[in-house]
Scaffold this motif. Structure first.
Motif, PDB file in Angstrom:
ATOM      1  N   LEU A 173       0.718  -1.138  -0.130  1.00  0.00           N
ATOM      2  CA  LEU A 173       0.088  -0.044   0.072  1.00  0.00           C
ATOM      3  C   LEU A 173       0.855   1.352   0.057  1.00  0.00           C
ATOM      4  CD1 LEU A 173      -2.708   1.087   0.159  1.00  0.00           C
ATOM      5  CD2 LEU A 173      -2.568   1.014   2.663  1.00  0.00           C
ATOM      6  N   PHE A 174       1.873   1.360   0.920  1.00  0.00           N
ATOM      7  CA  PHE A 174       2.918   2.463   0.702  1.00  0.00           C
ATOM      8  C   PHE A 174       3.415   2.619  -0.400  1.00  0.00           C
ATOM      9  CE2 PHE A 174       3.712   2.619   5.730  1.00  0.00           C
ATOM     10  CZ  PHE A 174       2.252   3.214   5.729  1.00  0.00           C
ATOM     11  N   LEU A 175       3.886   1.265  -1.273  1.00  0.00           N
ATOM     12  CA  LEU A 175       4.452   1.586  -2.591  1.00  0.00           C
ATOM     13  C   LEU A 175       3.605   2.095  -3.399  1.00  0.00           C
ATOM     14  CD1 LEU A 175       6.482  -1.885  -2.802  1.00  0.00           C
ATOM     15  CD2 LEU A 175       7.717   0.332  -2.579  1.00  0.00           C
ATOM     16  N   VAL A 176       2.357   1.833  -3.491  1.00  0.00           N
ATOM     17  CA  VAL A 176       1.544   2.627  -4.298  1.00  0.00           C
ATOM     18  C   VAL A 176       1.037   3.845  -4.073  1.00  0.00           C
ATOM     19  CG1 VAL A 176      -0.835   2.261  -5.361  1.00  0.00           C
ATOM     20  CG2 VAL A 176       0.416   0.095  -5.116  1.00  0.00           C
ATOM     21  N   TYR A 177       0.816   4.182  -2.661  1.00  0.00           N
ATOM     22  CA  TYR A 177       0.273   5.442  -2.296  1.00  0.00           C
ATOM     23  C   TYR A 177       1.399   6.606  -2.286  1.00  0.00           C
ATOM     24  CZ  TYR A 177      -2.200   9.083   0.073  1.00  0.00           C
ATOM     25  OH  TYR A 177      -2.865  10.125   0.727  1.00  0.00           O
ATOM     26  N   TYR A 178       2.672   6.069  -1.633  1.00  0.00           N
ATOM     27  CA  TYR A 178       3.475   6.950  -1.486  1.00  0.00           C
ATOM     28  C   TYR A 178       4.719   6.853  -2.831  1.00  0.00           C
ATOM     29  CZ  TYR A 178       2.116   7.574   2.987  1.00  0.00           C
ATOM     30  OH  TYR A 178       1.393   8.040   4.286  1.00  0.00           O
ATOM     31  N   GLY A 179       4.841   5.717  -3.271  1.00  0.00           N
ATOM     32  CA  GLY A 179       5.915   5.500  -4.302  1.00  0.00           C
ATOM     33  C   GLY A 179       5.383   6.004  -5.656  1.00  0.00           C
ATOM     34  N   LEU A 180       4.139   5.846  -5.978  1.00  0.00           N
ATOM     35  CA  LEU A 180       3.754   6.352  -7.197  1.00  0.00           C
ATOM     36  C   LEU A 180       3.612   7.674  -7.280  1.00  0.00           C
ATOM     37  CD1 LEU A 180       1.073   3.649  -8.383  1.00  0.00           C
ATOM     38  CD2 LEU A 180       3.665   3.844  -9.002  1.00  0.00           C
ATOM     39  N   GLY A 181       3.310   8.387  -6.053  1.00  0.00           N
ATOM     40  CA  GLY A 181       3.510   9.854  -6.066  1.00  0.00           C
ATOM     41  C   GLY A 181       4.741  10.643  -6.477  1.00  0.00           C
ATOM     42  N   SER A 182       5.842   9.706  -6.398  1.00  0.00           N
ATOM     43  CA  SER A 182       7.138  10.205  -6.793  1.00  0.00           C
ATOM     44  C   SER A 182       7.261  10.453  -8.500  1.00  0.00           C
ATOM     45  CB  SER A 182       8.187   9.353  -6.198  1.00  0.00           C
ATOM     46  OG  SER A 182       8.083   9.375  -4.819  1.00  0.00           O
ATOM     47  N   PHE A 183       6.173   9.691  -9.215  1.00  0.00           N
ATOM     48  CA  PHE A 183       6.061   9.605 -10.391  1.00  0.00           C
ATOM     49  C   PHE A 183       4.818  10.611 -11.027  1.00  0.00           C
ATOM     50  CE2 PHE A 183       8.288   6.031  -9.158  1.00  0.00           C
ATOM     51  CZ  PHE A 183       9.398   5.813  -9.809  1.00  0.00           C
ATOM     52  N   ARG A 184       4.506  11.829 -10.190  1.00  0.00           N
ATOM     53  CA  ARG A 184       3.462  12.393 -10.704  1.00  0.00           C
ATOM     54  C   ARG A 184       3.587  13.040 -12.039  1.00  0.00           C
ATOM     55  NH1 ARG A 184       0.847  17.743  -7.522  1.00  0.00           N
ATOM     56  NH2 ARG A 184      -0.592  18.274  -8.963  1.00  0.00           N
TER      57      ARG A 184
END
Length: 276
Positions: free
Chosen positions: A118-129
């Protein structure tokens, strides 16, 4: 009346010998007593500290959070089931490429904690905005609810794929041979003969997976999704009354118990032809 019955009148069977009070029975009795004492203590604590004002104030929020929890599970389980079917076929495929792709997918999502995913999706993908905006997907991944639904779908698909694969492989080989002997095409034999038998085997593991998803859904509160646990944390932060967590635990327990009974009824209904 026969001669034997006249000479030897019917007698009651001898009483069963008393069971010895073993060490295992002793520890079992102690554990049962401890659980009963714990349950009574929780009940008395709730009764003693019952506050109608808090219940009327936060009760609707708990019900709202319960609805979010159920919606998350009800949405992710069917989508995961759809995704699990090709993954299970890939795991059973003789093509090494598809078999390895499916194996890596299942290995990752079953071998890592759900909260890390969940953290990889919520926080991780936010780095690729910027990249997500360029392909038009940022609107989806910017929302915590969508990230939770996406993560739970991928996670349960991996578990359901293994459940389905194991169930299909448990069908006796004779069923495949019988379908081939009748001249049934392989696709029809799979969907009409093999898969129905496999689904009966997979029924109970599917129920366990749904229960695990209900309990695991509590982690979405960490990423600002106000499900049942999210509303519980918010109520506790305002009241500092630990009974808020007791209420949440009771609601989770009621959901699981209701689902367990419904699933047992479904299983008994679908397998009634197997019972004599």
């Amino acid at each position: 009346m026969s001669i034997a019955e006249t000479m030897i009148p019917p007698q009651a069977p001898p009483p069963a010998p008393p069971r010895p009070y073993t060490l295992a029975r002793f520890f079992g009795s102690v554990a049962l007593g401890a659980w009963l004492a714990f349950g009574v203590g929780i009940f008395l604590t709730i009764v003693d500290g019952w506050d109608p004002e808090k219940f009327s104030r936060y009760g609707p929020s708990f019900l709202s959070g319960l609805g979010v929890t159920l919606l998350l599970v009800i949405s992710s389980i069917p989508m995961g089931a759809v995704l699990s079917f090709p993954v299970a076929l890939g795991r059973m495929s003789k093509n090494r490429f598809w078999s390895w792709i499916a194996y890596i997918y299942v290995y990752f999502f079953r071998g890592t904690p759900l909260i890390a995913q969940l953290f990889l999706v919520y926080y991780g993908l936010g780095s690729f905005r910027p990249q997500l905006e360029s392909i038009g997907l940022w609107w989806f991944f910017r929302d915590a609810w969508n990230c939770a639904l996406f993560t739970f779908t991928l996670n349960t698909a991996a578990y359901q794929a293994e459940i389905l694969r194991g169930a299909i492989e448990s069908v006796p080989r004779g069923q495949h041979e019988g379908a081939a002997a009748l001249g049934l095409p392989e696709r029809i034999a799979f969907f009409k003969v093999i898969l129905p038998q496999a689904m009966i085997v997979a029924l109970r593991p599917y129920g366990n997976e749904i229960i695990l998803m209900i309990k695991g859904s509590a982690i979405v509160a960490i990423v600002t999704v106000f499900d049942l646990m999210g509303e519980t944390r918010r109520a506790f932060s305002r009241t500092f009354d630990f009974q808020m967590y007791v209420w949440a635990a009771v609601l989770y327990l009621l959901i699981v118990e209701f689902l367990r009974n419904i699933w047992a009824w479904i299983e008994a209904r679908l397998t009634r032809h197997l019972k004599r």
